[in-house]
Motif scaffolding. Structure first.
Motif, mmCIF file in Angstrom:
data_model
loop_
_atom_site.group_PDB
_atom_site.id
_atom_site.type_symbol
_atom_site.label_atom_id
_atom_site.label_comp_id
_atom_site.label_asym_id
_atom_site.label_seq_id
_atom_site.Cartn_x
_atom_site.Cartn_y
_atom_site.Cartn_z
ATOM 1 N N VAL A 23 0.889 -1.192 0.082
ATOM 2 C CA VAL A 23 -0.051 -0.067 0.063
ATOM 3 C C VAL A 23 1.059 1.270 0.028
ATOM 4 N N CYS A 24 1.665 1.248 1.070
ATOM 5 C CA CYS A 24 2.275 2.608 1.438
ATOM 6 C C CYS A 24 3.510 2.829 0.039
ATOM 7 N N CYS A 27 2.215 5.419 -2.207
ATOM 8 C CA CYS A 27 1.441 6.453 -1.782
ATOM 9 C C CYS A 27 2.327 7.639 -1.895
ATOM 10 N N MET A 28 1.761 9.032 -2.032
ATOM 11 C CA MET A 28 2.362 10.148 -2.094
ATOM 12 C C MET A 28 2.849 10.713 -0.769
ATOM 13 N N HIS A 29 2.422 10.103 0.149
ATOM 14 C CA HIS A 29 2.455 10.610 1.751
ATOM 15 C C HIS A 29 3.687 9.909 2.190
ATOM 16 N N LEU A 30 4.281 8.796 1.718
ATOM 17 C CA LEU A 30 5.427 8.165 2.308
ATOM 18 C C LEU A 30 6.593 8.939 2.481
ATOM 19 N N HIS A 31 7.101 8.683 3.518
ATOM 20 C CA HIS A 31 8.693 9.458 3.825
ATOM 21 C C HIS A 31 9.540 8.252 3.722
ATOM 22 N N PHE A 32 10.595 8.228 2.972
ATOM 23 C CA PHE A 32 11.872 7.593 3.046
ATOM 24 C C PHE A 32 12.792 7.941 3.981
ATOM 25 N N THR A 33 13.237 7.248 4.719
ATOM 26 C CA THR A 33 14.255 7.671 5.856
ATOM 27 C C THR A 33 15.169 7.007 5.821
ATOM 28 N N ALA A 34 16.469 7.227 6.426
ATOM 29 C CA ALA A 34 17.722 6.467 6.332
ATOM 30 C C ALA A 34 17.766 5.336 7.250
ATOM 31 N N ASP A 35 16.930 5.597 8.291
ATOM 32 C CA ASP A 35 16.831 4.389 9.262
ATOM 33 C C ASP A 35 15.665 3.600 9.000
ATOM 34 N N MET A 36 15.187 3.796 7.875
ATOM 35 C CA MET A 36 14.130 2.692 7.401
ATOM 36 C C MET A 36 12.927 2.697 8.242
ATOM 37 N N LYS A 37 12.665 3.734 9.214
ATOM 38 C CA LYS A 37 11.489 3.728 9.842
ATOM 39 C C LYS A 37 10.094 3.957 8.792
ATOM 40 N N CYS A 40 4.995 8.649 7.414
ATOM 41 C CA CYS A 40 4.248 9.061 6.329
ATOM 42 C C CYS A 40 3.739 10.479 7.071
ATOM 43 N N ASP A 41 2.929 11.171 5.995
ATOM 44 C CA ASP A 41 2.379 12.595 6.719
ATOM 45 C C ASP A 41 1.063 12.397 7.613
ATOM 46 N N ALA A 42 0.558 10.920 7.208
ATOM 47 C CA ALA A 42 -0.886 10.477 7.962
ATOM 48 C C ALA A 42 -0.031 10.145 9.367
ATOM 49 N N PHE A 43 0.969 9.354 9.384
ATOM 50 C CA PHE A 43 1.306 8.733 10.442
ATOM 51 C C PHE A 43 3.002 8.885 10.721
ATOM 52 N N PRO A 44 3.112 10.279 11.237
ATOM 53 C CA PRO A 44 4.455 10.656 11.406
ATOM 54 C C PRO A 44 5.418 10.046 12.521
ATOM 55 N N ASP A 65 -5.035 9.115 11.812
ATOM 56 C CA ASP A 65 -4.367 9.086 10.220
ATOM 57 C C ASP A 65 -4.351 10.946 10.149
ATOM 58 N N ASN A 66 -4.673 11.726 11.095
ATOM 59 C CA ASN A 66 -4.588 13.351 10.617
ATOM 60 C C ASN A 66 -5.475 13.516 9.706
ATOM 61 N N GLY A 67 -6.530 12.902 9.165
ATOM 62 C CA GLY A 67 -7.288 13.202 8.206
ATOM 63 C C GLY A 67 -6.904 12.930 6.842
ATOM 64 N N LEU A 68 -5.493 12.471 6.583
ATOM 65 C CA LEU A 68 -4.977 12.000 5.314
ATOM 66 C C LEU A 68 -5.247 10.503 5.123
ATOM 67 N N LEU A 69 -5.557 10.310 3.731
ATOM 68 C CA LEU A 69 -5.838 8.989 3.108
ATOM 69 C C LEU A 69 -4.811 8.543 2.080
#
Length: 74
Positions: A23-24, A27-37, A40-44, A65-69
């Motif tokens: 799924v993620c 998704c445009m809201h996904l964050h790619f982090t160096a620590d692989m955590k 996303c914007d919905a679930f920071p 989800d902070n109102g984001l889908l």
């Protein structure tokens, strides 16, 4: 034939974590982090396992989800 003490044992516990979410990853809201955590914007603070593993497609509101889908990356 190898003796039992020479047997190779695979530690499959590292396979419990899915590197790419069905799924993620799309998704445009996904964050790619160096620590692989998985965030996303919905679930920071971390994407719920149910969503990350694809058991919930997050096209409907989910607690916290902070109102984001889910929105497809274009």
């Amino acid at each position: 034939m190898a003796a039992e003490s020479d047997a190779i044992v695979l530690d499959d516990s590292v396979l419990d974590d899915i590197f790419f979410s069905p799924v993620c990853t799309k998704c445009m809201h996904l964050h790619f982090t160096a620590d692989m955590k998985h965030t996303c914007d919905a679930f920071p603070d971390g994407i719920p396992e149910e969503i990350w593993k694809g058991d919930n497609d997050h096209t409907k509101p989910y607690s916290g989800d902070n109102g984001l889908l889910f929105e497809v990356v274009e």
